[in-house]
Design an enzyme around this catalytic site. Structure first.
Site, PDB file in Angstrom:
ATOM      1  N   LYS A 130     -10.617 -14.584  -1.786  1.00  0.00           N
ATOM      2  CA  LYS A 130     -10.973 -13.178  -2.014  1.00  0.00           C
ATOM      3  C   LYS A 130     -11.513 -12.983  -3.435  1.00  0.00           C
ATOM      4  O   LYS A 130     -12.577 -12.389  -3.633  1.00  0.00           O
ATOM      5  CB  LYS A 130      -9.748 -12.285  -1.774  1.00  0.00           C
ATOM      6  CG  LYS A 130     -10.067 -10.828  -1.937  1.00  0.00           C
ATOM      7  CD  LYS A 130      -8.854  -9.953  -1.661  1.00  0.00           C
ATOM      8  CE  LYS A 130      -8.878  -8.727  -2.523  1.00  0.00           C
ATOM      9  NZ  LYS A 130      -7.847  -8.684  -3.530  1.00  0.00           N
ATOM     10  N   ASP A 148      -9.935  -6.734   1.155  1.00  0.00           N
ATOM     11  CA  ASP A 148      -8.578  -6.402   0.699  1.00  0.00           C
ATOM     12  C   ASP A 148      -7.882  -5.610   1.809  1.00  0.00           C
ATOM     13  O   ASP A 148      -8.434  -5.447   2.906  1.00  0.00           O
ATOM     14  CB  ASP A 148      -8.634  -5.608  -0.623  1.00  0.00           C
ATOM     15  CG  ASP A 148      -9.240  -4.235  -0.428  1.00  0.00           C
ATOM     16  OD1 ASP A 148      -9.730  -3.936   0.689  1.00  0.00           O
ATOM     17  OD2 ASP A 148      -9.212  -3.438  -1.377  1.00  0.00           O
TER      18      ASP A 148
END
Ligand code: SF4
Length: 221
Positions: A130, A148
């Site tokens: 991420k 997220d």
């Protein structure tokens, strides 16, 4: 183009025109530090800490000069500050060494010595997929969609994906969303999830996506 995607993004873009990250930074190295600090912390908490910190730290060298104990103290209001300080400091060392070894051409390409591929970024301590995607997307305009908790929730509610993990959501969104929307997608979906389609009490009544929203249909029959 997929009509549903067009409808979703034209609506979200109206709500949040020119969406950007809410993390404050002014150099590529500061972005990496801010993104690493933001794991398990809000952007507001991170911005509070970096307001003072980033006056002293612009590039990796500055952090190495500051030293680990002072750095750790400065970020001590952030969750997991001890671990984060250690990993960010190690990252600064690696980036500094990379920059020193780079020839001029590479220096021009790599901002502040920060690599531009997911593979290289993920070799940095504590940088997962991420964080790597956020950095590559913001610094190098790579067409990744880092996911997220907000993007994961919104994408599933709207039926863009049907997944149980943010990693899978990221993979499927990158396949489904056309390149022309990818720059918009990450920041716009984060803001929509953070301020509109919130985990608790989403603003469904005023939402123009009600007619296509699986979550709304499920909860309003
Ligand atoms: S209708 Fe509600 S749950 Fe669905 S996208 Fe809009 S705010 Fe989110």
């Amino acid at each position: 183009m997929d009509k549903k995607i067009k409808l979703i993004f034209s609506y979200i873009e109206k709500l949040f025109p020119n969406p950007e990250t809410e993390l404050n930074y002014s150099t590529p190295f500061q972005l990496v530090v801010a993104v690493m600090l933001s794991a398990q912390a809000t952007d507001i908490q991170v911005n509070k800490v970096t307001a003072k910190l980033f006056k002293q730290i612009k590039v990796s060298d500055d952090l190495l000069t500051m030293g680990l104990p002072i750095f750790e103290k400065q970020i001590s209001s952030i969750n997991y500050y001890h671990t984060k300080a250690k990993h960010i400091f190690e990252t600064a060392k690696i980036i500094h060494n990379l920059e020193c070894r780079m020839q001029n051409e590479k220096k021009k390409k790599y901002k502040n010595g920060i690599p531009d591929t997911l593979e290289e970024l993920m070799k940095l301590p504590w940088v997962g997929i991420k964080t790597a995607k956020v950095v590559a997307h913001i610094l190098y305009d790579k067409l990744y969609i880092a996911v997220d908790t907000h993007i994961h929730r919104v994408s599933n509610r709207l039926g863009l994906v049907k997944t149980t993990t943010p990693e899978k959501t990221s993979e499927l969104l990158e396949k489904r969303i056309p390149d022309s929307y990818k720059h918009l997608a990450h920041h716009a979906l984060v803001l929509f999830g953070r301020y509109y389609c919130t985990a608790k009490n989403p603003k469904c009544e005023g939402c123009k996506l009600k007619s296509i929203c699986l979550f709304y249909k499920k909860n309003h029959v």
